[in-house]
Motif scaffolding. Structure first.
Motif, PDB file in Angstrom:
ATOM      1  N   ALA A  80      -5.551  -2.270 -13.961  1.00  0.00           N
ATOM      2  CA  ALA A  80      -6.573  -1.428 -14.847  1.00  0.00           C
ATOM      3  C   ALA A  80      -7.896  -1.539 -14.895  1.00  0.00           C
ATOM      4  CB  ALA A  80      -5.954  -1.233 -16.591  1.00  0.00           C
ATOM      5  N   ALA A  81      -7.417  -3.454 -14.816  1.00  0.00           N
ATOM      6  CA  ALA A  81      -8.875  -4.218 -14.945  1.00  0.00           C
ATOM      7  C   ALA A  81      -9.978  -3.546 -13.866  1.00  0.00           C
ATOM      8  CB  ALA A  81      -8.381  -5.628 -14.639  1.00  0.00           C
ATOM      9  N   PHE A  82      -8.764  -3.815 -12.483  1.00  0.00           N
ATOM     10  CA  PHE A  82      -9.438  -3.207 -10.973  1.00  0.00           C
ATOM     11  C   PHE A  82     -10.465  -1.800 -11.190  1.00  0.00           C
ATOM     12  CE2 PHE A  82      -8.958  -0.294  -7.700  1.00  0.00           C
ATOM     13  CZ  PHE A  82     -10.559  -0.719  -6.547  1.00  0.00           C
ATOM     14  N   GLN A  83      -9.587  -0.753 -11.711  1.00  0.00           N
ATOM     15  CA  GLN A  83     -10.594   0.162 -11.606  1.00  0.00           C
ATOM     16  C   GLN A  83     -11.235   0.245 -13.051  1.00  0.00           C
ATOM     17  OE1 GLN A  83      -9.534   3.356 -10.370  1.00  0.00           O
ATOM     18  NE2 GLN A  83      -7.615   3.200 -10.019  1.00  0.00           N
ATOM     19  N   LYS A  84     -11.341  -0.626 -14.019  1.00  0.00           N
ATOM     20  CA  LYS A  84     -12.405  -0.949 -15.158  1.00  0.00           C
ATOM     21  C   LYS A  84     -13.848  -1.746 -13.372  1.00  0.00           C
ATOM     22  CE  LYS A  84     -13.324  -2.526 -18.944  1.00  0.00           C
ATOM     23  NZ  LYS A  84     -13.033  -3.031 -19.993  1.00  0.00           N
ATOM     24  N   TRP A  85     -13.549  -2.364 -13.346  1.00  0.00           N
ATOM     25  CA  TRP A  85     -14.412  -3.437 -12.349  1.00  0.00           C
ATOM     26  C   TRP A  85     -14.688  -2.362 -11.309  1.00  0.00           C
ATOM     27  CZ3 TRP A  85     -13.188  -4.222  -7.096  1.00  0.00           C
ATOM     28  CH2 TRP A  85     -14.618  -4.676  -6.078  1.00  0.00           C
ATOM     29  N   ARG A  86     -13.932  -1.350 -10.568  1.00  0.00           N
ATOM     30  CA  ARG A  86     -14.923  -0.438  -9.976  1.00  0.00           C
ATOM     31  C   ARG A  86     -15.680   0.471 -10.429  1.00  0.00           C
ATOM     32  NH1 ARG A  86     -11.075   3.376  -6.790  1.00  0.00           N
ATOM     33  NH2 ARG A  86     -12.647   5.140  -6.290  1.00  0.00           N
ATOM     34  N   GLU A  87     -15.524   0.452 -11.835  1.00  0.00           N
ATOM     35  CA  GLU A  87     -16.403   1.499 -12.324  1.00  0.00           C
ATOM     36  C   GLU A  87     -17.800   1.017 -12.763  1.00  0.00           C
ATOM     37  OE1 GLU A  87     -13.582   3.448 -15.477  1.00  0.00           O
ATOM     38  OE2 GLU A  87     -12.340   3.841 -14.149  1.00  0.00           O
ATOM     39  N   SER A  88     -17.492   0.171 -12.735  1.00  0.00           N
ATOM     40  CA  SER A  88     -18.684  -0.782 -13.094  1.00  0.00           C
ATOM     41  C   SER A  88     -19.719  -1.052 -11.851  1.00  0.00           C
ATOM     42  CB  SER A  88     -18.303  -2.003 -13.895  1.00  0.00           C
ATOM     43  OG  SER A  88     -17.995  -2.905 -12.664  1.00  0.00           O
ATOM     44  N   GLY A  89     -19.329  -0.900 -11.209  1.00  0.00           N
ATOM     45  CA  GLY A  89     -19.969  -0.476  -9.550  1.00  0.00           C
ATOM     46  C   GLY A  89     -19.758  -2.330  -9.454  1.00  0.00           C
ATOM     47  N   TYR A  90     -18.654  -2.424  -8.866  1.00  0.00           N
ATOM     48  CA  TYR A  90     -18.283  -3.901  -8.208  1.00  0.00           C
ATOM     49  C   TYR A  90     -19.297  -4.634  -8.299  1.00  0.00           C
ATOM     50  CZ  TYR A  90     -15.682   0.107  -5.371  1.00  0.00           C
ATOM     51  OH  TYR A  90     -15.285   1.039  -4.863  1.00  0.00           O
ATOM     52  N   ILE A  91     -19.405  -5.162  -9.611  1.00  0.00           N
ATOM     53  CA  ILE A  91     -20.597  -6.535  -9.870  1.00  0.00           C
ATOM     54  C   ILE A  91     -19.509  -7.793 -10.633  1.00  0.00           C
ATOM     55  CG2 ILE A  91     -21.103  -7.668 -12.077  1.00  0.00           C
ATOM     56  CD1 ILE A  91     -22.629  -4.825 -12.550  1.00  0.00           C
ATOM     57  N   GLY A  92     -19.312  -9.009  -9.440  1.00  0.00           N
ATOM     58  CA  GLY A  92     -18.871 -10.182  -9.284  1.00  0.00           C
ATOM     59  C   GLY A  92     -17.382 -10.073  -8.869  1.00  0.00           C
ATOM     60  N   PRO A  93     -16.552 -10.677  -8.932  1.00  0.00           N
ATOM     61  CA  PRO A  93     -15.026 -10.789  -8.239  1.00  0.00           C
ATOM     62  C   PRO A  93     -14.342  -9.975  -8.211  1.00  0.00           C
ATOM     63  CG  PRO A  93     -15.214 -12.037  -9.093  1.00  0.00           C
ATOM     64  CD  PRO A  93     -16.477 -12.315  -9.816  1.00  0.00           C
ATOM     65  N   ASN A  94     -13.748  -9.393  -8.352  1.00  0.00           N
ATOM     66  CA  ASN A  94     -12.162  -8.179  -7.849  1.00  0.00           C
ATOM     67  C   ASN A  94     -11.231  -9.595  -9.095  1.00  0.00           C
ATOM     68  OD1 ASN A  94     -10.227  -6.617  -8.493  1.00  0.00           O
ATOM     69  ND2 ASN A  94     -10.015  -6.292  -6.329  1.00  0.00           N
ATOM     70  N   PRO A  95     -11.121  -8.161 -10.396  1.00  0.00           N
ATOM     71  CA  PRO A  95     -10.080  -9.220 -11.243  1.00  0.00           C
ATOM     72  C   PRO A  95      -9.178  -8.592 -11.305  1.00  0.00           C
ATOM     73  CG  PRO A  95     -11.378  -7.323 -13.045  1.00  0.00           C
ATOM     74  CD  PRO A  95     -11.802  -7.435 -10.731  1.00  0.00           C
ATOM     75  N   GLY A  96      -8.520  -7.634 -10.915  1.00  0.00           N
ATOM     76  CA  GLY A  96      -7.317  -7.664 -10.981  1.00  0.00           C
ATOM     77  C   GLY A  96      -6.647  -7.475  -9.663  1.00  0.00           C
ATOM     78  N   PHE A  97      -6.919  -7.375  -8.304  1.00  0.00           N
ATOM     79  CA  PHE A  97      -5.950  -7.879  -7.159  1.00  0.00           C
ATOM     80  C   PHE A  97      -5.837  -9.154  -7.270  1.00  0.00           C
ATOM     81  CE2 PHE A  97      -5.551  -8.817  -2.676  1.00  0.00           C
ATOM     82  CZ  PHE A  97      -4.858  -8.231  -2.271  1.00  0.00           C
ATOM     83  N   GLY A  98      -4.417  -9.117  -6.483  1.00  0.00           N
ATOM     84  CA  GLY A  98      -3.122 -10.397  -6.707  1.00  0.00           C
ATOM     85  C   GLY A  98      -2.588 -10.208  -7.769  1.00  0.00           C
ATOM     86  N   ARG A  99      -2.698 -10.021  -9.098  1.00  0.00           N
ATOM     87  CA  ARG A  99      -1.841 -10.103 -10.019  1.00  0.00           C
ATOM     88  C   ARG A  99      -0.133  -8.886 -10.331  1.00  0.00           C
ATOM     89  NH1 ARG A  99      -6.043  -8.863 -15.009  1.00  0.00           N
ATOM     90  NH2 ARG A  99      -4.387  -9.354 -16.071  1.00  0.00           N
ATOM     91  N   GLY A 100       0.046 -10.110 -10.717  1.00  0.00           N
ATOM     92  CA  GLY A 100       1.769  -9.393 -10.746  1.00  0.00           C
ATOM     93  C   GLY A 100       2.493  -9.131  -9.656  1.00  0.00           C
ATOM     94  N   THR A 101       3.639  -8.612  -9.324  1.00  0.00           N
ATOM     95  CA  THR A 101       4.910  -8.271  -8.523  1.00  0.00           C
ATOM     96  C   THR A 101       4.372  -6.776  -8.595  1.00  0.00           C
ATOM     97  OG1 THR A 101       5.811  -9.777  -9.060  1.00  0.00           O
ATOM     98  CG2 THR A 101       6.675  -8.466  -7.702  1.00  0.00           C
ATOM     99  N   ARG A 102       3.928  -6.097  -7.191  1.00  0.00           N
ATOM    100  CA  ARG A 102       3.936  -4.740  -7.311  1.00  0.00           C
ATOM    101  C   ARG A 102       4.648  -3.660  -6.644  1.00  0.00           C
ATOM    102  NH1 ARG A 102      -0.354  -6.314  -4.271  1.00  0.00           N
ATOM    103  NH2 ARG A 102      -0.012  -5.180  -2.522  1.00  0.00           N
ATOM    104  N   ASP A 103       6.356  -4.398  -7.511  1.00  0.00           N
ATOM    105  CA  ASP A 103       7.181  -3.225  -6.618  1.00  0.00           C
ATOM    106  C   ASP A 103       7.307  -2.685  -7.500  1.00  0.00           C
ATOM    107  OD1 ASP A 103       7.063  -5.229  -4.011  1.00  0.00           O
ATOM    108  OD2 ASP A 103       8.725  -5.514  -4.433  1.00  0.00           O
ATOM    109  N   LEU A 104       8.001  -0.842  -7.064  1.00  0.00           N
ATOM    110  CA  LEU A 104       8.524  -0.038  -8.666  1.00  0.00           C
ATOM    111  C   LEU A 104      10.138  -0.299  -7.649  1.00  0.00           C
ATOM    112  CD1 LEU A 104       5.212   0.266  -8.634  1.00  0.00           C
ATOM    113  CD2 LEU A 104       5.457   1.888  -9.638  1.00  0.00           C
ATOM    114  N   TYR A 105      10.360  -0.190  -8.918  1.00  0.00           N
ATOM    115  CA  TYR A 105      11.723   1.222  -8.780  1.00  0.00           C
ATOM    116  C   TYR A 105      12.664   1.357  -9.237  1.00  0.00           C
ATOM    117  CZ  TYR A 105      12.609  -4.212  -6.259  1.00  0.00           C
ATOM    118  OH  TYR A 105      12.356  -5.118  -5.685  1.00  0.00           O
ATOM    119  N   TYR A 106      12.808   2.603  -9.162  1.00  0.00           N
ATOM    120  CA  TYR A 106      12.915   4.157  -9.976  1.00  0.00           C
ATOM    121  C   TYR A 106      15.714   3.837  -9.691  1.00  0.00           C
ATOM    122  CZ  TYR A 106       8.200   5.845  -9.399  1.00  0.00           C
ATOM    123  OH  TYR A 106       7.057   6.230 -10.643  1.00  0.00           O
TER     124      TYR A 106
END
Length: 277
Positions: free
Chosen positions: A71-97
């Motif tokens: 969600a932070a990455f999407q917001k950063w992207r919509e702002s025009g990529y200002i500053g470092p990416n705040p969302g990349f690398g946060r949390g484990t990305r695996d999903l289990y259905y």
């Protein structure tokens, strides 16, 4: 170029696409404080909040912090990529259905080409559900506002003690833990290397989940080979230009940079993944 060709060849070698488009109803969601000692030598530990969506049709387990990062990455992207990416690398990305009707666990993993969140492909690794042989005891304790009952059982090479609630009649739990007559509110393995502690719960609710669709079916071993080959050929800024970055020490000797590894995965049977995401 070698890395790009490897990715293309892997995708061309798979002629089955996993498409599950139908929504399914969520009756509740529970948050866990999750701890996993990933390296028994250095005691490197992953701590994060995870979330489990559960309902009559199945469950979805994932990292809540990774959701916030996206969600932070999407917001950063919509702002025009200002500053470092705040969302990349946060949390484990695996999903289990977990689909109890199919008796299947579908693990979804993504891969970012060049470390770019915009260049992402989803890969899915279906496997049969565990055949748990739970030993349900008469011991109880209160977790939050719920009276829970203790059970013990093995899952993927670990002996777990879990606490489940009969008043929440859904056979679901964190990660791949399931198969009891109530929701698992807490769990830990016998060595206390993997722990799921109750954080909070929202139940009952009515929400709908749209499962990942058009993910590429692949064997977990092949997925790991792809990632290993990619990281064995690093390039500046994680780009896929094929230009290798060479780092030297003060003596002028080349320093080989290695990604951290996991010597103590949650799944001790498959022993994968070996690389930190």
């Amino acid at each position: 170029m070698k890395k790009i060709m490897l990715l293309i060849l892997l995708q061309l070698s798979v002629n089955i696409i996993y498409s599950q488009i139908n929504q399914w109803k969520v009756s509740g969601k529970i948050y866990y404080n999750t701890t996993h000692i990933r390296d028994t030598i250095s005691s490197r530990t992953m701590n994060e909040v995870s979330i489990l969506y559960f309902g009559a049709e199945g469950s979805l387990y994932r990292s809540y912090e990774a959701m916030q990062g996206l969600a932070a990455f999407q917001k950063w992207r919509e702002s025009g990529y200002i500053g470092p990416n705040p969302g990349f690398g946060r949390g484990t990305r695996d999903l289990y259905y977990v689909n109890p009707n199919k008796k299947e666990v579908a693990r979804v993993r993504d891969f970012f080409i060049g470390g770019d969140l915009l260049s992402k492909a989803n890969y899915i690794m279906p496997e049969p559900m565990e055949s748990f042989n739970w030993n349900i005891t008469t011991q109880t304790k209160k977790i939050g506002d719920f009276i829970c009952q203790m059970a013990t059982g093995n899952c993927r090479g670990r002996l777990y003690t879990v606490w489940f609630c009969n008043d929440i009649p859904f056979s679901a739990g964190p990660w791949k833990l399931a198969g009891l007559p109530g929701l698992i509110l807490e769990a830990e393995d016998s060595k206390k290397q993997v722990i799921f502690r109750f954080n909070r719960i929202e139940y009952p609710i009515t929400e709908f989940i749209e499962p990942v669709s058009n993910a590429i079916i692949v064997k977990e071993t092949d997925f790991e080979k792809m990632r290993q080959a990619y990281y064995d050929n690093p390039s500046p800024s994680g780009s896929s230009t094929g230009v290798k970055a060479i780092i030297k020490n003060v003596q002028g000797q080349e320093v080989i940079s290695k990604r951290p590894t996991i010597n103590n995965p949650i799944d001790l049977i498959s022993k994968l993944p070996t690389l930190i995401f």
